[in-house]
Scaffold this motif. Structure first.
Motif, PDB file in Angstrom:
ATOM      1  N   GLU A  89      15.837  25.933  44.715  1.00 53.39           N
ATOM      2  CA  GLU A  89      17.023  25.071  44.747  1.00 53.39           C
ATOM      3  C   GLU A  89      17.263  24.407  43.393  1.00 53.39           C
ATOM      4  O   GLU A  89      18.406  24.341  42.914  1.00 53.39           O
ATOM      5  CB  GLU A  89      16.872  23.998  45.828  1.00 53.39           C
ATOM      6  CG  GLU A  89      16.907  24.513  47.247  1.00 53.39           C
ATOM      7  CD  GLU A  89      15.606  25.198  47.678  1.00 53.39           C
ATOM      8  OE1 GLU A  89      14.570  25.025  46.973  1.00 53.39           O
ATOM      9  OE2 GLU A  89      15.622  25.899  48.700  1.00 53.39           O
ATOM     10  N   MET A  90      16.186  23.935  42.775  1.00 49.74           N
ATOM     11  CA  MET A  90      16.308  23.269  41.474  1.00 49.74           C
ATOM     12  C   MET A  90      16.756  24.251  40.400  1.00 49.74           C
ATOM     13  O   MET A  90      17.565  23.923  39.530  1.00 49.74           O
ATOM     14  CB  MET A  90      14.982  22.617  41.084  1.00 49.74           C
ATOM     15  CG  MET A  90      14.622  21.387  41.896  1.00 49.74           C
ATOM     16  SD  MET A  90      13.002  20.717  41.441  1.00 49.74           S
ATOM     17  CE  MET A  90      13.314  20.171  39.766  1.00 49.74           C
ATOM     18  N   THR A  92      18.532  27.036  40.885  1.00 52.60           N
ATOM     19  CA  THR A  92      19.946  27.338  41.135  1.00 52.60           C
ATOM     20  C   THR A  92      20.834  26.222  40.601  1.00 52.60           C
ATOM     21  O   THR A  92      21.864  26.473  39.964  1.00 52.60           O
ATOM     22  CB  THR A  92      20.206  27.523  42.641  1.00 52.60           C
ATOM     23  OG1 THR A  92      19.432  28.629  43.112  1.00 52.60           O
ATOM     24  CG2 THR A  92      21.676  27.791  42.920  1.00 52.60           C
ATOM     25  N   HIS A  93      20.419  24.986  40.847  1.00 54.19           N
ATOM     26  CA  HIS A  93      21.193  23.829  40.381  1.00 54.19           C
ATOM     27  C   HIS A  93      21.259  23.810  38.853  1.00 54.19           C
ATOM     28  O   HIS A  93      22.330  23.555  38.269  1.00 54.19           O
ATOM     29  CB  HIS A  93      20.548  22.543  40.892  1.00 54.19           C
ATOM     30  CG  HIS A  93      21.257  21.296  40.443  1.00 54.19           C
ATOM     31  ND1 HIS A  93      22.417  20.853  41.026  1.00 54.19           N
ATOM     32  CD2 HIS A  93      20.980  20.423  39.449  1.00 54.19           C
ATOM     33  CE1 HIS A  93      22.819  19.746  40.422  1.00 54.19           C
ATOM     34  NE2 HIS A  93      21.967  19.473  39.448  1.00 54.19           N
ATOM     35  N   LYS A  97      24.633  24.208  36.657  1.00 56.78           N
ATOM     36  CA  LYS A  97      25.032  23.158  35.714  1.00 56.78           C
ATOM     37  C   LYS A  97      25.279  23.734  34.323  1.00 56.78           C
ATOM     38  O   LYS A  97      26.265  23.385  33.656  1.00 56.78           O
ATOM     39  CB  LYS A  97      23.962  22.077  35.649  1.00 56.78           C
ATOM     40  CG  LYS A  97      24.372  20.842  34.862  1.00 56.78           C
ATOM     41  CD  LYS A  97      23.371  19.720  35.039  1.00 56.78           C
ATOM     42  CE  LYS A  97      23.852  18.441  34.351  1.00 56.78           C
ATOM     43  NZ  LYS A  97      22.909  17.318  34.569  1.00 56.78           N
ATOM     44  N   THR A 120      25.657  30.091  44.191  1.00 55.48           N
ATOM     45  CA  THR A 120      25.513  29.617  42.811  1.00 55.48           C
ATOM     46  C   THR A 120      26.848  29.172  42.232  1.00 55.48           C
ATOM     47  O   THR A 120      26.931  28.142  41.555  1.00 55.48           O
ATOM     48  CB  THR A 120      24.887  30.712  41.926  1.00 55.48           C
ATOM     49  OG1 THR A 120      23.666  31.164  42.518  1.00 55.48           O
ATOM     50  CG2 THR A 120      24.570  30.171  40.538  1.00 55.48           C
ATOM     51  N   ALA A 123      27.743  25.796  43.614  1.00 54.36           N
ATOM     52  CA  ALA A 123      27.030  24.735  42.897  1.00 54.36           C
ATOM     53  C   ALA A 123      27.660  24.490  41.528  1.00 54.36           C
ATOM     54  O   ALA A 123      27.756  23.351  41.071  1.00 54.36           O
ATOM     55  CB  ALA A 123      25.556  25.110  42.748  1.00 54.36           C
ATOM     56  N   LYS A 126      30.812  22.378  41.835  1.00 54.80           N
ATOM     57  CA  LYS A 126      30.458  20.973  42.099  1.00 54.80           C
ATOM     58  C   LYS A 126      30.006  20.251  40.838  1.00 54.80           C
ATOM     59  O   LYS A 126      30.137  19.032  40.730  1.00 54.80           O
ATOM     60  CB  LYS A 126      29.359  20.910  43.167  1.00 54.80           C
ATOM     61  CG  LYS A 126      29.834  21.293  44.561  1.00 54.80           C
ATOM     62  CD  LYS A 126      28.700  21.243  45.570  1.00 54.80           C
ATOM     63  CE  LYS A 126      29.203  21.621  46.956  1.00 54.80           C
ATOM     64  NZ  LYS A 126      28.102  21.657  47.966  1.00 54.80           N
ATOM     65  N   GLU A 127      29.457  21.004  39.885  1.00 61.24           N
ATOM     66  CA  GLU A 127      28.987  20.416  38.629  1.00 61.24           C
ATOM     67  C   GLU A 127      30.088  20.320  37.580  1.00 61.24           C
ATOM     68  O   GLU A 127      29.924  19.640  36.568  1.00 61.24           O
ATOM     69  CB  GLU A 127      27.834  21.247  38.060  1.00 61.24           C
ATOM     70  CG  GLU A 127      26.527  21.119  38.819  1.00 61.24           C
ATOM     71  CD  GLU A 127      25.914  19.739  38.688  1.00 61.24           C
ATOM     72  OE1 GLU A 127      26.164  19.070  37.656  1.00 61.24           O
ATOM     73  OE2 GLU A 127      25.194  19.323  39.603  1.00 61.24           O
TER      74      GLU A 127
END
Length: 315
Positions: A89-90, A92-93, A97, A120, A123, A126-127
């Motif tokens: 998860e980290m 992917t984040h 980003k 992905t 995410a 969202k960033e």
């Protein structure tokens, strides 16, 4: 060869420049020469080994790996995110980003942006920072009507990203995969759908993810493929997909796998887009990513360090 006196002169210049932080202009004035003479002296000091440059930063290895992958796969740009001890998860984040930052910095000449679907890319959206890009239109690269995981569908991502950019978006009002070729033919002949599909082909930049149908497959989670379809895919040599379009290990499109049931951009049309940015996270996608690179569908790659390292090991 250089004599002792010349070496001493080169060492003195190098020491003043690197250790004492003098500028080339200041050194030139001290020795009553022009600045280019000092520049050439520093270059010669490097060539004969007087000056050795060491880069002391943990990102050095990722930068070198980026350069290797750029050359190996003929890419315009590669961005690798460190991922040594991070969770899935980290990682992917972090990749998302990095993708959002890259996109934000490279939108200057972009008037239309195509976006695919997936976790992905969700995410990434969202960033993405809130900006004012009123002249930008976001176009979904494939359909996505349905009730499961609506938040990761291309239509939804186009809407969300256009809100963050302050631009506009279009919608592809059709399922990503339809039940029959007859329905496919009927839908792509509809004026509204045909219009959006033509827009897909002509975007300035495309933002895509890559799927592996066999490992942690979102396609399977959404119910688009079952074990029966997966068995058929193995028989046909499928290693991955881009927007529901499947390809083999050499990156060749497999047009007999759902191709006449997918409402979205084709792989051949994707390849014609000026700049295709792939945002990929996870070592389970290495084989799929490698095949996509061999197929030359990608111009810019944003991924994590573990995936990039595994990609580099292939001959």
């Amino acid at each position: 060869m250089t004599n002792w006196e010349e070496r001493r002169h080169l060492v003195k210049i190098a020491n003043m420049y690197y250790n004492d932080n003098w500028t080339q202009e200041q050194i030139a004035k001290k020795f009553s020469v022009s600045r280019p003479v000092i520049s050439k002296a520093l270059q010669k000091a490097k060539q004969i080994g007087i000056i050795k440059v060491f880069i002391n930063d943990k990102t050095f290895h990722t930068v070198k790996l980026e350069e290797k992958l750029e050359e190996k796969y003929n890419l315009n740009d590669v961005l690798i995110v460190p991922s040594s001890d991070q969770s899935v998860e980290m990682t992917t984040h972090a990749v998302a980003k990095a993708g959002a930052n890259y996109l934000s910095k490279n939108m200057k000449e972009i008037k239309s942006l195509g976006i695919s679907w997936g976790e992905t890319l969700t995410a990434l959206v969202k960033e993405y920072p809130f900006e004012m890009r009123e002249n930008v239109k976001i176009v979904p690269l494939e359909g996505g009507m349905g009730t499961k995981k609506v938040d990761i569908h291309a239509n939804q991502l186009a809407y969300e990203l256009s809100n963050r950019m302050g631009g506009t978006c279009t919608y592809l009002y059709a399922p990503a995969i339809v039940e029959s070729k007859e329905l496919y033919e009927r839908l792509i002949g509809m004026e509204d759908i045909e219009l959006v599909l033509n827009e897909c082909k002509n975007v300035d930049m495309a933002l895509i993810g890559i799927g592996n149908p066999y490992h942690n497959s979102t396609l399977e989670t959404l119910g688009y493929i079952q074990n029966e379809e997966k068995d058929l895919m193995r028989e046909k040599g499928v290693v991955g997909d881009l927007g529901f379009r499947f390809f083999d290990e050499s990156g060749s499109p497999l047009t007999d796998i759902l191709d006449k049931q997918v409402i979205g951009i084709s792989l051949n049309s994707l390849k014609q887009i000026n700049k295709v940015v792939a945002v990929v996270s996870g070592v389970n996608k290495v084989d799929s990513l490698r095949a996509a690179l061999k197929g030359k569908f990608i111009d810019v790659l944003i991924t994590d360090q573990k995936t990039a390292s595994m990609l580099d090991k292939f001959e």
